[in-house]
Design an enzyme around this catalytic site. Structure first.
Site, mmCIF file in Angstrom:
data_model
loop_
_atom_site.group_PDB
_atom_site.id
_atom_site.type_symbol
_atom_site.label_atom_id
_atom_site.label_comp_id
_atom_site.label_asym_id
_atom_site.label_seq_id
_atom_site.Cartn_x
_atom_site.Cartn_y
_atom_site.Cartn_z
ATOM 1 N N GLU A 105 -1.313 0.895 -7.535
ATOM 2 C CA GLU A 105 -0.267 1.475 -6.679
ATOM 3 C C GLU A 105 0.944 1.904 -7.504
ATOM 4 O OE1 GLU A 105 -1.189 2.353 -3.914
ATOM 5 O OE2 GLU A 105 -2.952 1.069 -3.702
ATOM 6 N N GLU A 162 -4.597 10.351 -7.739
ATOM 7 C CA GLU A 162 -5.566 9.309 -8.087
ATOM 8 C C GLU A 162 -5.765 9.234 -9.601
ATOM 9 O OE1 GLU A 162 -6.407 7.439 -5.642
ATOM 10 O OE2 GLU A 162 -8.048 6.200 -6.417
#
Lengths: 493, 493
Positions: free
Chosen positions: B259, B288
Site C-alpha cells: 500500500e 500496481e
C-alpha cells in the site's frame, strides 16, 4: 410523484450531502493528516459550493408554488416550513455577498488565531471590521421588507422564532440575580480543589462508560479526542469528541457528558425523519438545553456525582477526596476566571450576556470595532469585579465573531434557560429521580427528554418544543430557582 | 478567463469532490460506526449523483469546443486529453443504463458475499448474469463507432492505451514460462514455514517504521487497520490501511509495503498537478507497478529482508529463524493455495491470467455464466495441478465481477510486468542498490521511481511512462528473467 415528493427527494440528497460536509469537519479535527489542510480547504469549499447551488436551486420555488400546504399532514407542513425558510434565507443573500463573506471569514479565522496568540487586538480589528460590515449587509438583506431588525434576522439562523426583545427580557431578569448570587458565593468559604494526576487512558475508559450511562449509542457513534470537544452528524452517524488532561479529569468527563447531550438529541430523533429537515436538532438553543441538562442539572447533581465518586475511587483508588459530599462540592466549585468555556454553571451566563450586549451594539452601529476592546474590558470588570489581564483572556478569547457567527452566543444562555425549564418539569414527572441517579442510572431522565424533546426533531418550532414539554412557555425563573437552591445550599449561604 | 481556465476551474472542483467521495470510502472501512451503513449508502449515492452530473455537464463540451489544443503547453494538452476522454466516456453511457448498473452492482456485492459464505455459486449466478448483460451493454455503448471491441473499451477505464491484444501477447508468453518455473519449484525442497505468535501491537510499530523506510510521508498520510488493506486519496491526503494476524506478521508488513507503493506514487506526483487530472496515478497498471516493485522486487529482496530480519529480531528476540538466509527463503516460500490475494509473486500472475481469459470469454459471449464455475475449475486444475475444493476457494473468491469490475484484473499482471521492466532499469541506474537495501535504506530505489515514474502523475499515457523510464517499450521478458533468477537460486534448481 407529486411536487411534494419531488421536493422531498431533492431535499433528501441535500441533507445527505450536508452530512458528508459535516463528516469532513469531523475528519479534519480528529484524524486528518496535518499536511492535508490546504487540500481540505478546497474540498470543503467545493462541497459548500455544491450545497449552496442546491439551496438556491430555482426548482425549489417551482415545487413550493405547486404544493398546497393544507393537503399535507403535520410532518409535511413542518418539512415545508423548514424548506421555505431555508430557501428564502439562501435566495435573499446575493451570490457575490455570500462569496465575499465566505472568503473573508475563511481568512479571518487565521488572523484571529494569530492575534490571540500575540495578544494583540489591533492586529485583528481591521479584519473584524470587514466581517461586521459584511454581516450587517447580510442582515439587512435577510431583514429587508419584513419589518424586523438586522439582529433578529441573524438570530433566525440559529434560533428561529426568538427575537432580540425576547432574549433581552429573559437575560435582563437573569443578570442582576446571577450577579447577586455570585457575589454571595464569592463571600462564602470555597470548596477545596482537586489535586493530583489522573491517568489519561483511564479517563478515556471511564468517559466511555459515562457516555453509555447517559444513553449514547456507540453502534451509531464513536468517541475520539479533539483539541476542542464537539459533537457532529445526525441520524445514524453521530460522533462526539472529548479531551484529556491529567490534572483535570472533570474536563474530560463533563466535556463528554455535554457532547453526549448534543449527540443523544440527534440519536433520539424519530427515525422516520432520517435525512429530512426534521431529522436534525431544531435549533442551537434546544440543542444546548440538552447538552446543559445532561452536563449540569443531571451530571453535576449531588445524586449523580455520588455515583461518579464511586467510579473514580474504583479506578484511581484513594485520590485525596474524603467523601461524596466533598466531591460534590469540588465538582461544583465556583472559581474566578476569564474564559467562558471554562466557566461553571453559575457564572457561564454572565460571560454570554456580555457578548450578547456587545454584538448587538456592533450590529446596530452603536459600538464600533475600534471601541470593542475597551467596551469588553469595562463590562467585564463591572460584571466580574476584576480587570481583564490580556486580550486573549478577554475580547480575543472566542472564535465566533471571526467566522461570522453573530447571533449565536445568546443561544448558549437560551439553552441554559430551556434546561432550567425542562429540569423543573422533569423533576415533577420523575419525583424519585435522585434515587436512580445515585446508582448512575440516568435512564428515567434521558428517557423523559427523549420522549418530550428529542424525538420530535424539527417537527415543532423551538419555543414550542419547550412549551409542550413543560406545559407552559419558557422563562428564566426555573433556571434561577435551581441555581439559587443549588449554590446557597452548596455554599451554606 | 479563457475557456481553458474555466474548464480547469470546473474540473478542480470535480477533483476535490472526488477526493471527498474517496474519503467517505476510507471512513467506511476504518472508523465508521457499523450502524451508520444505511445512511452512508445514501450519502455515497448523493455524492455519486453530484459527480455524475458534473462529468456529463454540457458546459464541458462548450469549453472543449472553444479551446485550441495547439495553443496549450504539454501539461495543458495532457489535461485536455484526460478531460476529453472522461467526458466522452461519461456521455456515451445513457443515464438509465448507468443508473441500472449502479443499482444492480450495489445489490450484487451483498448477494456475492452471501453466496460466498454459503459456498453456493448458483445463488450468485442470476445476479452475475444481470451484471454481465449490463456491462456488455455498457461496453457496446463505449465502443460504438470506434472500431474497437467491447473488452478493449472496458480496459480503457483502467488502462487507457492498452488493448486486449497487447495483453494477450504479453500474458501468452508469460503463462507457459511461469508454469514451467512453478513446476520446477514444486519439485524442489521447500523452505521452512514461520512458526510462533507475534504481538500485534509490535507488528503495527514495526509496520509504521517500514512505511517510513519506504518514504511514506505521514505528514500527508496515516496508517489504520482495515479488514482488506487499501490505499486511498491523492495529493496531500493519502491514507493507507493494513491488518495484523499474530500468526502471520508478513501479511501485515508486506500489505503495508504494497500500500505504501500505491501511496508513495500519489504522494510523489508533482505538486503543481494538485487537484487536476494529472494529480492522480495515471492507470491501475502503473499504480500496481509501484505497489509491486516496493513489495516484491525491493521488499522481498535478499538484501532488504536481511535488514528486516534484524528488525524482527530486535523486536521479537529469537523467533525461531536461525539466520537471514533462512529468513529470506521463508519470506519467499512458494506454497500451494487457491486464493489470488494470498499468492506469492511466482504464482500470482497465473491466478490473474485465469480471470483475464474467463472474463474476456464472458464479455464476448463465448462463455455463459452457467458454465463459469466449470470453466474456472477446469482451468484452475490445468494450471495449478490440483482441483478447487469449494466455490469460495474458486469462482466466488473475488468481489470484482459482482461490482462490475470487468477489465480490471489484467491490470494486476500488467503492473507486475511493468514492475519487472522498471526493476531492470533501476538496477542498471543504481548498481549498488543492494548495499543500501541491506541497511534498510530504500531511498535510492524510491527516489529513482519518484523521478522517473511517480512525479509525472497523469502527464504521459501509461505505456509511455514506463517506456520513458526504461528507455524501451515494456515486455514481459524482464519480469520472467527476474523470477527465473530469483527462484532458481532460492530453490537451488
Amino acid at each position: 410523484m407529486t411536487a411534494y415528493d419531488d421536493l422531498m427527494a431533492f431535499q433528501r440528497d441535500t441533507e445527505a450531502l450536508a452530512q458528508v460536509a459535516g463528516r469532513l469537519g469531523w475528519d479534519q479535527e480528529t484524524v486528518m493528516p496535518r499536511g492535508a489542510a490546504p487540500q481540505r480547504a478546497e474540498e470543503m469549499a467545493a462541497m459548500e459550493s455544491v450545497l449552496h447551488a442546491r439551496r438556491i436551486d430555482p426548482r425549489i420555488a417551482d415545487w413550493l408554488a405547486q404544493i398546497e400546504p393544507a393537503a399535507l399532514d403535520a410532518v409535511g407542513q413542518a418539512n415545508l416550513r423548514h424548506i421555505k425558510r431555508d430557501f428564502d434565507r439562501a435566495t435573499r443573500v446575493p451570490a457575490d455577498l455570500a462569496a465575499r463573506i465566505a472568503r473573508v471569514t475563511s481568512a479571518a479565522q487565521g488572523t484571529w488565531a494569530e492575534a490571540r496568540a500575540a495578544d494583540d487586538f489591533a492586529a485583528f480589528a481591521p479584519t473584524l471590521k470587514e466581517v461586521i460590515a459584511l454581516k450587517r449587509e447580510e442582515g439587512a438583506a435577510l431583514a429587508e421588507g419584513r419589518g424586523i431588525g438586522i439582529y433578529d434576522a441573524m438570530l433566525e439562523d440559529y434560533e428561529p422564532g426568538t427575537t432580540a426583545a425576547d432574549l433581552e427580557a429573559m437575560f435582563g431578569a437573569l443578570r442582576p440575580k446571577l450577579s447577586e448570587l455570585r457575589a454571595a458565593v464569592r463571600e462564602a468559604e470555597a470548596p477545596p480543589v482537586l489535586e493530583g494526576a489522573f491517568d489519561e487512558a483511564a479517563q478515556m475508559t471511564l468517559t466511555a462508560k459515562l457516555a453509555r450511562r447517559f444513553g449514547y449509542d456507540l453502534a451509531t457513534g464513536r468517541i475520539d479526542k479533539a483539541v476542542h470537544p464537539f459533537s457532529s452528524g445526525s441520524g445514524l452517524d453521530v460522533r462526539i469528541t472529548t479531551r484529556t488532561n491529567a490534572l483535570d479529569p472533570f474536563n474530560c468527563f463533563y466535556s463528554t457528558v455535554h457532547e453526549v447531550g448534543h449527540a443523544a438529541y440527534e440519536q433520539g430523533i424519530d427515525s422516520a425523519y432520517l435525512l429530512t429537515p426534521l431529522g436534525r436538532g431544531v435549533s442551537m438553543g434546544v440543542h444546548e438545553s440538552q447538552s446543559r441538562i445532561y452536563e449540569n442539572q443531571i451530571g453535576r447533581s449531588r445524586a449523580f456525582t455520588g455515583w461518579l465518586f464511586g467510579e473514580m475511587t474504583a479506578v484511581y483508588g484513594d485520590f485525596g477526596v474524603p467523601d461524596a459530599g466533598t466531591f460534590y462540592r469540588i465538582v461544583n466549585r465556583v472559581s474566578d476566571g476569564f474564559i467562558r468555556t471554562e466557566a461553571d454553571e453559575l457564572q457561564y451566563n454572565l460571560h454570554v450576556l456580555l457578548r450578547f450586549d456587545l454584538e448587538r451594539a456592533l450590529m446596530s452601529g452603536d459600538l464600533q470595532v475600534d471601541g470593542l476592546q475597551a467596551a469588553w474590558n469595562d463590562r467585564f470588570e463591572a460584571d466580574f469585579g476584576y480587570p481583564v489581564d490580556r486580550p486573549s483572556n478577554g475580547v480575543l478569547q472566542d472564535v465566533h465573531w471571526s467566522v461570522g457567527l453573530l447571533g449565536y452566543f445568546p443561544t448558549y444562555s437560551l439553552g441554559n434557560v430551556y434546561a432550567g425549564c425542562l429540569h423543573e418539569a422533569l423533576r415533577e414527572a420523575v419525583p424519585d429521580l435522585d434515587e436512580a441517579l445515585a446508582r448512575g442510572d440516568t435512564s428515567a431522565a434521558t428517557g423523559w427528554l427523549r420522549e418530550n424533546v428529542q424525538k420530535h426533531g424539527g417537527l415543532y418550532e423551538p419555543r414550542k418544543v419547550i412549551t409542550r414539554a413543560c406545559g407552559k412557555p419558557p422563562t428564566e425563573a426555573p433556571l434561577l430557582t435551581y441555581l439559587e437552591n443549588k449554590f446557597t445550599e452548596l455554599y451554606g449561604i
